[in-house]
Design a protein around this motif. Structure first.
Motif, PDB file in Angstrom:
ATOM      1  N   UNK A  24      48.969  47.213  13.708  1.00  0.00           N
ATOM      2  CA  UNK A  24      49.079  45.912  13.041  1.00  0.00           C
ATOM      3  C   UNK A  24      48.349  44.874  13.872  1.00  0.00           C
ATOM      4  N   UNK A  25      48.211  43.682  13.301  1.00  0.00           N
ATOM      5  CA  UNK A  25      47.625  42.574  14.041  1.00  0.00           C
ATOM      6  C   UNK A  25      46.198  42.240  13.652  1.00  0.00           C
ATOM      7  N   UNK A  26      45.620  43.022  12.762  1.00  0.00           N
ATOM      8  CA  UNK A  26      44.266  42.719  12.333  1.00  0.00           C
ATOM      9  C   UNK A  26      44.224  41.499  11.432  1.00  0.00           C
ATOM     10  N   UNK A  27      43.002  41.090  11.109  1.00  0.00           N
ATOM     11  CA  UNK A  27      42.831  39.941  10.242  1.00  0.00           C
ATOM     12  C   UNK A  27      41.424  39.413  10.294  1.00  0.00           C
ATOM     13  N   UNK A  28      41.261  38.223   9.739  1.00  0.00           N
ATOM     14  CA  UNK A  28      39.969  37.546   9.729  1.00  0.00           C
ATOM     15  C   UNK A  28      39.931  36.543  10.878  1.00  0.00           C
ATOM     16  N   UNK A  29      38.894  36.600  11.677  1.00  0.00           N
ATOM     17  CA  UNK A  29      38.761  35.686  12.807  1.00  0.00           C
ATOM     18  C   UNK A  29      37.307  35.256  12.934  1.00  0.00           C
ATOM     19  N   UNK A  30      37.102  34.047  13.404  1.00  0.00           N
ATOM     20  CA  UNK A  30      35.746  33.555  13.586  1.00  0.00           C
ATOM     21  C   UNK A  30      35.123  34.147  14.846  1.00  0.00           C
ATOM     22  N   UNK A  31      33.812  34.227  14.888  1.00  0.00           N
ATOM     23  CA  UNK A  31      33.153  34.676  16.127  1.00  0.00           C
ATOM     24  C   UNK A  31      33.600  33.842  17.315  1.00  0.00           C
ATOM     25  N   UNK A  32      33.837  34.521  18.411  1.00  0.00           N
ATOM     26  CA  UNK A  32      34.350  33.860  19.606  1.00  0.00           C
ATOM     27  C   UNK A  32      35.860  33.824  19.683  1.00  0.00           C
ATOM     28  N   UNK A  33      36.516  34.172  18.604  1.00  0.00           N
ATOM     29  CA  UNK A  33      37.978  34.151  18.568  1.00  0.00           C
ATOM     30  C   UNK A  33      38.601  35.382  19.190  1.00  0.00           C
ATOM     31  N   UNK A  62      45.971  46.036  22.066  1.00  0.00           N
ATOM     32  CA  UNK A  62      44.557  45.865  22.348  1.00  0.00           C
ATOM     33  C   UNK A  62      44.251  44.379  22.186  1.00  0.00           C
ATOM     34  N   UNK A  63      44.062  43.714  23.305  1.00  0.00           N
ATOM     35  CA  UNK A  63      43.689  42.302  23.304  1.00  0.00           C
ATOM     36  C   UNK A  63      42.179  42.227  23.195  1.00  0.00           C
ATOM     37  N   UNK A  64      41.709  41.532  22.180  1.00  0.00           N
ATOM     38  CA  UNK A  64      40.277  41.433  21.934  1.00  0.00           C
ATOM     39  C   UNK A  64      39.874  39.967  21.997  1.00  0.00           C
ATOM     40  N   UNK A  65      39.015  39.641  22.929  1.00  0.00           N
ATOM     41  CA  UNK A  65      38.545  38.269  23.126  1.00  0.00           C
ATOM     42  C   UNK A  65      37.057  38.162  22.853  1.00  0.00           C
ATOM     43  N   UNK A 103      39.673  65.237  20.147  1.00  0.00           N
ATOM     44  CA  UNK A 103      40.706  65.451  21.161  1.00  0.00           C
ATOM     45  C   UNK A 103      41.964  64.637  20.883  1.00  0.00           C
ATOM     46  N   UNK A 104      41.954  63.842  19.839  1.00  0.00           N
ATOM     47  CA  UNK A 104      43.082  62.979  19.481  1.00  0.00           C
ATOM     48  C   UNK A 104      43.698  63.426  18.154  1.00  0.00           C
ATOM     49  N   UNK A 105      44.974  63.142  17.989  1.00  0.00           N
ATOM     50  CA  UNK A 105      45.643  63.511  16.745  1.00  0.00           C
ATOM     51  C   UNK A 105      46.667  62.453  16.369  1.00  0.00           C
ATOM     52  N   UNK A 106      47.306  62.682  15.240  1.00  0.00           N
ATOM     53  CA  UNK A 106      48.379  61.810  14.745  1.00  0.00           C
ATOM     54  C   UNK A 106      47.881  60.386  14.528  1.00  0.00           C
ATOM     55  N   UNK A 107      46.786  60.249  13.868  1.00  0.00           N
ATOM     56  CA  UNK A 107      46.154  58.956  13.654  1.00  0.00           C
ATOM     57  C   UNK A 107      47.031  58.047  12.785  1.00  0.00           C
ATOM     58  N   UNK A 108      47.056  56.761  13.169  1.00  0.00           N
ATOM     59  CA  UNK A 108      47.680  55.776  12.310  1.00  0.00           C
ATOM     60  C   UNK A 108      46.779  55.451  11.124  1.00  0.00           C
ATOM     61  N   UNK A 109      47.245  54.564  10.270  1.00  0.00           N
ATOM     62  CA  UNK A 109      46.473  54.199   9.077  1.00  0.00           C
ATOM     63  C   UNK A 109      45.451  53.113   9.361  1.00  0.00           C
ATOM     64  N   UNK A 110      45.563  52.489  10.517  1.00  0.00           N
ATOM     65  CA  UNK A 110      44.569  51.506  10.909  1.00  0.00           C
ATOM     66  C   UNK A 110      44.913  50.087  10.497  1.00  0.00           C
ATOM     67  N   UNK A 111      44.240  49.146  11.145  1.00  0.00           N
ATOM     68  CA  UNK A 111      44.360  47.736  10.805  1.00  0.00           C
ATOM     69  C   UNK A 111      42.956  47.143  10.782  1.00  0.00           C
ATOM     70  N   UNK A 112      42.665  46.368   9.759  1.00  0.00           N
ATOM     71  CA  UNK A 112      41.316  45.854   9.548  1.00  0.00           C
ATOM     72  C   UNK A 112      41.090  44.580  10.357  1.00  0.00           C
ATOM     73  N   UNK A 113      39.977  44.554  11.059  1.00  0.00           N
ATOM     74  CA  UNK A 113      39.541  43.365  11.790  1.00  0.00           C
ATOM     75  C   UNK A 113      38.203  42.922  11.208  1.00  0.00           C
ATOM     76  N   UNK A 114      38.143  41.675  10.802  1.00  0.00           N
ATOM     77  CA  UNK A 114      36.906  41.115  10.267  1.00  0.00           C
ATOM     78  C   UNK A 114      36.539  39.882  11.062  1.00  0.00           C
ATOM     79  N   UNK A 115      35.353  39.903  11.631  1.00  0.00           N
ATOM     80  CA  UNK A 115      34.871  38.769  12.424  1.00  0.00           C
ATOM     81  C   UNK A 115      33.738  38.110  11.653  1.00  0.00           C
ATOM     82  N   UNK A 116      34.005  36.925  11.166  1.00  0.00           N
ATOM     83  CA  UNK A 116      33.031  36.257  10.314  1.00  0.00           C
ATOM     84  C   UNK A 116      33.297  34.767  10.304  1.00  0.00           C
ATOM     85  N   UNK A 117      32.222  34.006  10.178  1.00  0.00           N
ATOM     86  CA  UNK A 117      32.372  32.560  10.052  1.00  0.00           C
ATOM     87  C   UNK A 117      32.421  32.152   8.589  1.00  0.00           C
TER      88      UNK A 117
END
Length: 127
Positions: free
Chosen positions: A7-16, A81-84, A113-127
């Motif tokens: 969780x935690x994905x979303x739309x964020x502006x560049x630099x965010x 995962x902190x993304x700056x 080499x990885x298993x049990x994947x989650x469904x993912x969260x979408x991150x969109x970086x756009x102005x």
């Protein structure tokens, strides 16, 4: 059986910034490492970082290590995962998954080499 919910994905502006969460269940916390990946439609899934749960040691891919940080909360069985300084090219679906060993590989992250994947969260970086 291991299970992950991102969780935690979303739309964020560049630099965010965004902080993604991955809640784990179904396995003994200290027995495995957990990795973050991302994928853009039509492209291969790309490894970002891996953390060994037994000691917190981290492997980070060179492409993001100056902007992304991986952390954890043992009590909540959650990794973050902190993304700056996000860039448009960071736009992707972000996933977490369990590595087959208790320590991360010291070189690259191989999807197979990885298993049990989650469904993912979408991150969109756009102005």
């Amino acid at each position: 059986q291991a299970h992950f919910v991102e969780s935690g994905g979303g739309l964020v502006q560049p630099g965010g910034s965004l902080r993604l969460s991955c809640v784990a269940s179904g396995f003994r916390w200290g027995d495995y490492a957990i990795g973050w990946f991302r994928q853009v439609p039509g492209k291969e899934r790309e490894g970002i970082s891996c953390m060994a749960m037994y000691d917190g040691s981290i492997y980070m891919e060179d492409s993001v290590q100056d902007r992304f940080t991986m952390s954890r909360d043992n009590a909540k069985k959650t990794v973050y995962l902190q993304m700056d300084n996000l860039k448009p090219e960071d736009t992707a679906t972000y996933y977490c998954a369990k590595y087959g060993l208790h320590i991360c590989a010291g070189f690259g992250m191989v999807v197979a080499d990885y298993d049990s994947w989650g469904r993912g969260t979408q991150v969109t970086v756009s102005s």
